[in-house]
Design a protein around this motif. Sequence first.
Motif, PDB file in Angstrom:
ATOM      1  N   ALA A   1      71.272  24.499  29.781  1.00 50.92           N
ATOM      2  CA  ALA A   1      72.379  25.613  30.141  1.00 50.92           C
ATOM      3  C   ALA A   1      72.788  25.689  31.667  1.00 50.92           C
ATOM      4  N   VAL A   2      73.873  25.881  32.119  1.00 45.89           N
ATOM      5  CA  VAL A   2      74.261  26.054  33.650  1.00 45.89           C
ATOM      6  C   VAL A   2      73.673  27.433  34.264  1.00 45.89           C
ATOM      7  N   CYS A   3      72.922  27.321  35.350  1.00 51.77           N
ATOM      8  CA  CYS A   3      72.526  28.719  35.703  1.00 51.77           C
ATOM      9  C   CYS A   3      72.294  28.345  37.417  1.00 51.77           C
ATOM     10  N   GLY A   4      72.989  29.311  38.361  1.00 52.13           N
ATOM     11  CA  GLY A   4      73.396  29.259  39.717  1.00 52.13           C
ATOM     12  C   GLY A   4      73.462  30.373  40.330  1.00 52.13           C
ATOM     13  N   VAL A   5      73.340  30.379  41.636  1.00 50.59           N
ATOM     14  CA  VAL A   5      73.300  31.349  42.561  1.00 50.59           C
ATOM     15  C   VAL A   5      74.735  31.316  43.648  1.00 50.59           C
ATOM     16  N   VAL A   6      75.546  32.132  43.728  1.00 52.90           N
ATOM     17  CA  VAL A   6      76.379  31.949  44.956  1.00 52.90           C
ATOM     18  C   VAL A   6      75.821  32.374  46.210  1.00 52.90           C
ATOM     19  N   PHE A   7      75.921  31.457  47.217  1.00 50.50           N
ATOM     20  CA  PHE A   7      75.168  31.908  48.608  1.00 50.50           C
ATOM     21  C   PHE A   7      76.168  32.562  49.567  1.00 50.50           C
ATOM     22  N   LYS A   8      77.435  32.066  49.474  1.00 48.84           N
ATOM     23  CA  LYS A   8      78.504  32.331  50.230  1.00 48.84           C
ATOM     24  C   LYS A   8      80.059  32.708  49.536  1.00 48.84           C
ATOM     25  N   SER A   9      80.360  33.758  49.511  1.00 52.53           N
ATOM     26  CA  SER A   9      82.008  33.581  49.004  1.00 52.53           C
ATOM     27  C   SER A   9      82.949  33.999  50.175  1.00 52.53           C
ATOM     28  N   SER A  10      84.095  33.444  50.220  1.00 50.44           N
ATOM     29  CA  SER A  10      85.072  33.759  51.091  1.00 50.44           C
ATOM     30  C   SER A  10      86.418  33.626  50.291  1.00 50.44           C
ATOM     31  N   LEU A  11      87.426  34.144  51.220  1.00 51.27           N
ATOM     32  CA  LEU A  11      88.941  34.387  50.681  1.00 51.27           C
ATOM     33  C   LEU A  11      89.689  33.044  51.262  1.00 51.27           C
TER      34      LEU A  11
END
Length: 409
Positions: A11-21
């Motif tokens: 199953a998918v598992c991950g981490v967001v290390f940078k978000s932006s608009l």
Amino acid sequence: AVVSTQSTGDAVCGVVFKSSLDPNRGVVCQSRVYSGTLTPRSKLLNLRCNTVEQVSNLLRVDADKLVVQGECGPGGITVISGCKHLRTGDVFVAASLTKRVKDLNELVQSNNTLKLTLSHGNPLFFCNVEAPDALSNDKLEKVLTAMTFEDPTLTLKRSETGELVLGGTGQLHLSVVRDRIRDEHGLECKAYKFRVNYLETVSDEMEYLYSCDLGELRLTISPSQSGKEITVRGVSDRVREVVEPAIVSSLTIGPLIGFQLTHCQIVASFSLHPPTHSKFPSKEDKKQLTTMVKSGIKSLFSEHMSLITLCEPFAEVAIEGPQQHCSAIIADFSLRSSGCEHRVSFSEGGDWFTLTGEAPLSKLSDLGSSVRQISRGSAAVLRVEMVRYGSMEPGDARQVVQMFKDGVI
């Protein structure tokens, strides 16, 4: 954060290390996939807010462009678009994993996934910001909102009077934000003096008797070592469920300069007239009780305004640097610490020192810049962490109140 993929399997598992608009795509999140294969239209569970969202597209960074990507496997890095609730530090897993657990906490504990988000400190310093003219206000708010997507330690909110309040980790942090607004967006925004979040409290016991059509309310507020202790007497449990939230709400905005009231014990003793109907408290009765409590507390504060004072936040500080700059840095910190104790330790060779101690947070906004200037960049502030609130000297409290009233901060 460290991800364990043993329980997630394929199953998918991950981490967001940078978000932006992004102005065209909305929220875009640069992410790393640790297990499974992420594809467009995948449904993901955000472990921070326990929401399920569907991926619109996967994109790959190619120089200064974003190129459409078909899928992303374990160890890969991709840009997710379409998930508006994902933020920097969030962990996501396949939505199908929620079927194996009862709630979010059980999911984290039983699957040994990881921390729900990457840890980052809460904002310590704040300042009011405003655009140069009324036409630029909306643009400024949009620019600052976009910056909060990129930087989780930056916060933006509106005050009770409608002003934009920017929060960050220090003077340098907020100064860089202001410079970016000017250089990248052409807005010369005005930023007021940096401040911290004060709290209000009472210096002595105060009492007030409030009368209305429902009956009488005797209020007593006295100093306490803990946060807030609320005692309600003379009413049934059904009435208590109405008046306690009203008391809490009345203490959220203090009478002095609008900060929350804390470190006090509140005793509310009611003497209500016999109810005229069997359904007491009805909806109308609840409104009258709430008004009675709020009016009583407001009158109490007006009668005893001289007994309201301020508490300020204290932070624990750690500074590290070469021994030759130790004396100068200690002298600078002593001027900020308001008599609080500090400790200094040295390395085995004696060529390196570590200073730890407490100081009022309001005096630490430029500590990092000062330490770098004294040591010519060889020493650094390792930690500034708020640990407690303490009472202010009467003279300092009056000065802060006056600065708020004059609009300086």
